[in-house]
Write an enzyme that holds these catalytic residues in place. Structure first.
Site: not given
Ligand code: ADP
Ligand code: MG
Length: 503
Positions: A193, A269, A303, A404
């Site tokens: 996906k 992750e 990331c 973040e």
């Protein structure tokens, strides 16, 4: 003269021509059951690039059934390891042959500079499939000297089964590869996906998998939104494992979906807020360059972005100013311009989010040394461009240093000594990456050991390798991808005990 990819590769034009892109289920391209489609946009212009089938629960269900059939009764898990190896190598060759199409699709859909798309996203994907093409013949169990009399014991490593793989938009092709390659190597089947912002390269990869001879139903690609198609995959009772890369918030949702369904295995992750630490004794030319590249690469949509740069007090002003000067020189533009160093952010949503943090920084007391706002050039107005931003006088407690941002925004924070920087570096919810710049061997090792991070780079930053484990401590995730660890993620260990009889 600035070179631009003016004439798209004919492969790209052909791919984008015709109607909406369809779902790949059971080896056939098909519309969503609802008939619905959604648009994917070019972030450099805001224009619609293509329409894509909007898969939902029913499509996920069909795709999982196809993957189940292919796993339980199809040729993929049953073929010899050497044969599977050859097909994966062929897939890598085909991706390499089609590299320019993949790179242009990635730049069009995601916005990233074409030079990076070619070298890192597509080049990295080819390398990654080649590495895992070598694994099928190396998935070994063990013989184990148990203490039960007359009994022989060994372990088998068997494929975990049908895997749901949910992919983010920052490296759409490479993240698909990170998940597909080890799953395929061990004989799993997959429902992939892609992120709704960037579905195109995964669809092209689906076709390339078919062309490489991966049997029907082994790789299914269902495009659609996260809270519909993604959620259906995460909750599905017949999916054995879900691998997810994305936000920490949705990581929690994925774990919850597993816990309320069939307890499928989950690897995650997630986000990061990585410290990149510059000691005064470092090679400062190298360190300042590394600190800048560590945050501005891929527009900070990474990331492992080094979004908290810690600088030892005596060289603080020098390093902060250097990063700001560097930021001011970076060339903004559409990703298809060969000279572009900073492309647009991926979406309007991401632009709004990043601009929110650009406004927050000064309110929290940080000083703007460079950037701090959207790009003002007229030709960049319709795209999602922000100026690379350096916040000085930042403190680790500020929200700009704790949350973040996923944009080209760095907080530069002073520190006193090794103990102080280990404490500050770890005072955050995340633990994905970390960098240390020093010429002192003891400091390098002490800091590398002391930081809670899945990867620590010393006098370099951000590199990964298919053979090297990658993943996060704390709220950066569960499990490690790459290398033998990835093989472990996609296999179950079975212990077998054999009664050898009395004589
Ligand atoms: P972002 O907020 O930056 O887009 P997300 O973590 O939301 O990052 O998205 C990463 C991937 O997770 C995308 O493929 C997205 O569609 C998917 N996703 C989002 N929400 C869900 C959900 N509730 N369940 C499963 N997948 C989801
Ligand atoms: Mg989201």
């Amino acid at each position: 003269m600035v070179m631009t990819v003016r004439d798209l590769d004919p492969g790209v034009t052909a791919f984008l021509a015709g109607g909406a892109k369809q779902l790949l289920i059971g080896g056939r391209w098909q519309e969503a059951a609802s008939g619905k489609t959604f648009a994917t946009h070019n972030p450099a212009t805001g224009e619609e690039l293509a329409r894509v089938a909007e898969g939902d629960r029913e499509d996920i269900d069909r795709a999982v059934r196809a993957a189940r059939q292919a796993f339980d009764a199809g040729p993929w898990p049953a073929m010899t390891a050497a044969e599977r190896s050859q097909v994966l190598w062929k897939l890598a060759d085909l991706i390499e042959e089609r590299a320019e199409v993949f790179a242009q699709l990635e730049t069009l859909d995601n916005g990233k500079p074409i030079t990076a798309a070619r070298r890192d996203d597509v080049g990295g994907t080819v390398d990654y499939f080649r590495y895992f093409a070598g694994w099928p013949t190396k998935v070994e169990g063990a013989t184990i000297p148990i203490s039960v009399p007359n009994t022989f014991a060994y372990t088998l490593r068997q494929p975990v089964g049908v895997c749901g793989q949910i992919i983010p938009w920052n490296y759409p092709l490479m993240m698909a590869a990170w998940k597909l390659a080890p799953a395929l190597a061990v004989g799993c089947t997959v429902v992939l996906k892609p992120a709704e912002q960037t579905p195109l390269s995964a669809l092209y990869l689906g076709q390339t998998c078919l062309d490489a001879g991966i049997p029907e139903g082994v790789v299914n690609v269902v495009t659609g939104y996260g809270d519909t198609a993604g959620a259906a995959l995460a909750e599905h009772m017949d999916v054995d494992k879900v691998a997810f890369t994305g936000s920490t918030e949705i990581g929690r949702t994925i774990l919850r979906a597993s816990s309320i369904s069939n307890l499928k295995k989950v690897s995650l992750e997630l986000g990061g807020k990585s410290p990149n630490i510059v000691f005064a004794d470092a090679d400062l030319d190298l360190a300042r360059e590394g600190a800048a590249a560590g945050i501005f690469y891929n527009m900070g949509q990474d990331c492992t972005a080094g979004s908290r740069v810690f600088v030892e007090a005596p060289v603080y002003d020098d390093v902060a100013q250097y990063i700001a000067d560097h930021a001011k020189k970076l060339k903004l533009g559409p990703g298809l311009d060969e000279g572009t160093e900073i492309g647009p952010l991926v979406s309007q949503e991401q632009l709004d989010r990043v601009v929110g943090y650009l406004n927050l920084g000064p309110q929290e007391g940080a000083r703007v040394l460079s950037g701090g706002a959207r790009a003002t050039e007229p030709e960049l107005q319709s795209g999602y461009f922000v100026r690379p931003t350096v916040f000085a006088s930042a403190r680790n407690e500020m929200r700009i240093a704790q949350e973040e941002i996923f944009g080209p925004v760095v907080s530069v924070i002073p520190f006193r000594d090794v103990e102080d920087v280990i404490a500050q570096g770890n005072a955050v919810a995340y633990g994905l990456g970390a960098g240390v710049w020093t010429n002192n061997l003891q400091k390098a090792h002490r800091v590398a050991a002391g930081l809670k991070a899945g990867t620590v780079w010393v006098n370099t930053y951000g590199g990964t390798d298919p053979a090297l484990p990658f993943g996060g401590f704390k709220q950066s995730g569960h499990g490690r991808e790459m290398g033998s660890e990835a093989i472990h993620l996609y296999t179950e260990v079975k212990s077998v005990l054999i009664n050898l009889g009395e004589n």
